[in-house]
Design a protein around this motif. Sequence first.
Motif, PDB file in Angstrom:
ATOM      1  N   UNK A  81      19.122  35.498  25.008  1.00  0.00           N
ATOM      2  CA  UNK A  81      19.065  34.320  25.849  1.00  0.00           C
ATOM      3  C   UNK A  81      17.738  34.403  26.594  1.00  0.00           C
ATOM      4  N   UNK A  82      16.909  33.381  26.442  1.00  0.00           N
ATOM      5  CA  UNK A  82      15.537  33.437  26.930  1.00  0.00           C
ATOM      6  C   UNK A  82      15.265  32.262  27.866  1.00  0.00           C
ATOM      7  N   UNK A  83      14.620  32.562  28.975  1.00  0.00           N
ATOM      8  CA  UNK A  83      14.166  31.504  29.872  1.00  0.00           C
ATOM      9  C   UNK A  83      12.747  31.130  29.473  1.00  0.00           C
ATOM     10  N   UNK A  84      12.582  29.891  28.977  1.00  0.00           N
ATOM     11  CA  UNK A  84      11.274  29.486  28.468  1.00  0.00           C
ATOM     12  C   UNK A  84      10.350  29.014  29.590  1.00  0.00           C
ATOM     13  N   UNK A  85       9.178  28.551  29.206  1.00  0.00           N
ATOM     14  CA  UNK A  85       8.163  28.182  30.191  1.00  0.00           C
ATOM     15  C   UNK A  85       8.588  27.032  31.105  1.00  0.00           C
ATOM     16  N   UNK A  86       9.498  26.176  30.622  1.00  0.00           N
ATOM     17  CA  UNK A  86       9.960  25.038  31.434  1.00  0.00           C
ATOM     18  C   UNK A  86      11.144  25.398  32.324  1.00  0.00           C
ATOM     19  N   UNK A  87      11.583  26.663  32.277  1.00  0.00           N
ATOM     20  CA  UNK A  87      12.694  27.096  33.114  1.00  0.00           C
ATOM     21  C   UNK A  87      14.054  26.931  32.471  1.00  0.00           C
ATOM     22  N   UNK A 128      12.294  31.062  18.820  1.00  0.00           N
ATOM     23  CA  UNK A 128      13.186  30.143  19.528  1.00  0.00           C
ATOM     24  C   UNK A 128      13.129  28.723  18.954  1.00  0.00           C
ATOM     25  N   UNK A 129      12.016  28.363  18.329  1.00  0.00           N
ATOM     26  CA  UNK A 129      11.893  27.021  17.749  1.00  0.00           C
ATOM     27  C   UNK A 129      11.846  27.064  16.230  1.00  0.00           C
ATOM     28  N   UNK A 130      12.114  28.220  15.664  1.00  0.00           N
ATOM     29  CA  UNK A 130      12.196  28.371  14.215  1.00  0.00           C
ATOM     30  C   UNK A 130      13.184  29.496  13.921  1.00  0.00           C
ATOM     31  N   UNK A 131      13.739  29.488  12.737  1.00  0.00           N
ATOM     32  CA  UNK A 131      14.659  30.551  12.337  1.00  0.00           C
ATOM     33  C   UNK A 131      13.860  31.820  12.036  1.00  0.00           C
ATOM     34  N   UNK A 132      14.477  32.993  12.229  1.00  0.00           N
ATOM     35  CA  UNK A 132      13.738  34.249  12.049  1.00  0.00           C
ATOM     36  C   UNK A 132      13.017  34.372  10.714  1.00  0.00           C
ATOM     37  N   UNK A 133      13.670  33.945   9.616  1.00  0.00           N
ATOM     38  CA  UNK A 133      13.033  34.065   8.310  1.00  0.00           C
ATOM     39  C   UNK A 133      11.770  33.213   8.236  1.00  0.00           C
ATOM     40  N   UNK A 134      11.851  31.998   8.737  1.00  0.00           N
ATOM     41  CA  UNK A 134      10.694  31.103   8.753  1.00  0.00           C
ATOM     42  C   UNK A 134       9.572  31.690   9.606  1.00  0.00           C
ATOM     43  N   UNK A 135       9.940  32.244  10.755  1.00  0.00           N
ATOM     44  CA  UNK A 135       8.953  32.810  11.671  1.00  0.00           C
ATOM     45  C   UNK A 135       8.242  34.015  11.057  1.00  0.00           C
ATOM     46  N   UNK A 136       8.994  34.904  10.428  1.00  0.00           N
ATOM     47  CA  UNK A 136       8.380  36.110   9.869  1.00  0.00           C
ATOM     48  C   UNK A 136       7.459  35.790   8.695  1.00  0.00           C
ATOM     49  N   UNK A 137       7.825  34.814   7.886  1.00  0.00           N
ATOM     50  CA  UNK A 137       6.951  34.436   6.773  1.00  0.00           C
ATOM     51  C   UNK A 137       5.638  33.851   7.288  1.00  0.00           C
ATOM     52  N   UNK A 138       5.720  33.052   8.353  1.00  0.00           N
ATOM     53  CA  UNK A 138       4.502  32.482   8.930  1.00  0.00           C
ATOM     54  C   UNK A 138       3.639  33.578   9.553  1.00  0.00           C
ATOM     55  N   UNK A 173       2.078  30.543  21.320  1.00  0.00           N
ATOM     56  CA  UNK A 173       1.827  29.170  21.740  1.00  0.00           C
ATOM     57  C   UNK A 173       2.531  28.184  20.812  1.00  0.00           C
ATOM     58  N   UNK A 174       2.452  28.435  19.519  1.00  0.00           N
ATOM     59  CA  UNK A 174       3.114  27.564  18.551  1.00  0.00           C
ATOM     60  C   UNK A 174       4.626  27.595  18.733  1.00  0.00           C
ATOM     61  N   UNK A 175       5.164  28.784  18.961  1.00  0.00           N
ATOM     62  CA  UNK A 175       6.618  28.934  19.059  1.00  0.00           C
ATOM     63  C   UNK A 175       7.170  28.279  20.316  1.00  0.00           C
ATOM     64  N   UNK A 176       6.468  28.417  21.444  1.00  0.00           N
ATOM     65  CA  UNK A 176       6.980  27.917  22.713  1.00  0.00           C
ATOM     66  C   UNK A 176       6.619  26.457  22.969  1.00  0.00           C
ATOM     67  N   UNK A 177       5.713  25.892  22.176  1.00  0.00           N
ATOM     68  CA  UNK A 177       5.334  24.490  22.378  1.00  0.00           C
ATOM     69  C   UNK A 177       6.271  23.526  21.649  1.00  0.00           C
ATOM     70  N   UNK A 178       7.040  24.012  20.710  1.00  0.00           N
ATOM     71  CA  UNK A 178       7.963  23.170  19.952  1.00  0.00           C
ATOM     72  C   UNK A 178       9.325  23.115  20.629  1.00  0.00           C
ATOM     73  N   UNK A 179      10.130  22.150  20.207  1.00  0.00           N
ATOM     74  CA  UNK A 179      11.482  22.016  20.747  1.00  0.00           C
ATOM     75  C   UNK A 179      12.339  23.201  20.298  1.00  0.00           C
ATOM     76  N   UNK A 180      13.040  23.864  21.238  1.00  0.00           N
ATOM     77  CA  UNK A 180      13.900  24.982  20.849  1.00  0.00           C
ATOM     78  C   UNK A 180      15.068  24.523  19.973  1.00  0.00           C
ATOM     79  N   UNK A 181      15.459  25.377  19.049  1.00  0.00           N
ATOM     80  CA  UNK A 181      16.549  25.066  18.118  1.00  0.00           C
ATOM     81  C   UNK A 181      17.906  25.410  18.717  1.00  0.00           C
ATOM     82  N   UNK A 182      17.976  26.542  19.395  1.00  0.00           N
ATOM     83  CA  UNK A 182      19.269  27.103  19.777  1.00  0.00           C
ATOM     84  C   UNK A 182      19.655  26.678  21.196  1.00  0.00           C
TER      85      UNK A 182
END
Length: 429
Positions: A172-178, A252-262, A308-317
């Motif tokens: 559970x993560x508190x993002x930049x917007x609180x 947080x804005x992508x699934x782990x598999x997608x994130x690791x491949x990128x 920056x890419x991960x936290x700038x997108x809409x969170x999935x979970x």
Amino acid sequence: MNTVIEMLGMLSNSFLYTFGNFIFWLVVLLVVFQYKKTVGMEVKMFGVPKNSILRQTLVSAGFGILGGILASVMLIIVGISLDQVGIIYLWPLAILFMFINPRYICFAYAGGIIGLLSMVSKGLSPILPNNIFLEGLININVPGLMALIGILHLTESLLIALSGHIGVSPLFIKNNSGQVVGGFSLQKFWPLPIVGLITILVPEAVQQLPQGLEMPTWWPLLGSSQILEEGVKAAFMMLPIAAGLGYGDISISSFPREKTLRSAKNLSGYSLLLLGLAILAYYRVELMFLAVIFAPLGHEYLIIKGNREEFSKEPIFVPPEKGIKILDTLPGYPGHKAGLSSGDVIMRINDCIMEDRSDLNRCIQSEEKHFTLWVEKVNGKKVKYRINLESSPKKLGIILVPDSQTSTYVELKQRSLLDSLKERLPRKK
């Protein structure tokens, strides 16, 4: 052809000796320590561990051996002489950085500093005192060191692509917007048994080496940085050593598999560019400073860019408009066995409409033992699951995304290496 066969034979024999190297088992111990911290965080946040320390270590060791074979082949092809790249300086500094932050165990940071110190020491050598420590620093083959870092990161990119998504930890993560959102901690550590080359100097009159290997004139690409005296030639022996690779990321804005491949794709690009700069710097000394600076700064840029890419997108979970969303499932529990997975939205259980987590608890703690779940998958497909809950208290073994009532979370603060060092310096009173 005979040279290649002889090289492969020496590589196979030398690789077995890596498992008798004390440093390799020290790296394994550090890996165990890091996974113990990760599992401890899972228990602290969710009350139960999702991952097994033993399983995580065994998986990492298995992929680490595969990575070690690949790295060994690349080291020998490029022709990096390990006795000339400052391993004895690199390892202590990397371990020191690890205690500042686990992600700084990466050789890009320690190697960049060692390479820069070596270049400065060479420039100041006429006025520096004569001692073993400085002499070793001055004699480092900086292009070879940068090439070593490039090859290790190229290996790491492959390991991330193959296993970076295995055994991720829910958070559970508190993002930049609180806002408190669900996500995953992608922490992987690999112990690598590696075989590299060391340079030996022999008289030119020697025709056959009992243990070393004399290579053709076109090889190696980097070769030895030693100045050869008249009547002496350079040959190479293979040396078993050990290395450790680490990968740390947040999803947080992508699934782990997608994130690791990128991440693997970006890291491989960085690695190839650094390796190319290192080889060019061997032949064009004016490029050496560029390679040394690019090693840590290029790596840090990848981290900043990825975050920056991960936290700038809409969170999935986050909670859906209807139903309750699953962040993760716990292995061995009924929900995992039935096929529930991350991102699934449970719409209904038996006759209970799911609106929040209290509906889930009220429904499964009823006298019923047989439950039918109506679930909407990530791809929009509607699936029905039947689950039996015999134990008491009944547990599906799922972790739901956080909601407005969630009080336990991790607050991420993006810090550079310099910021992390400043925090650990004693403050004046």
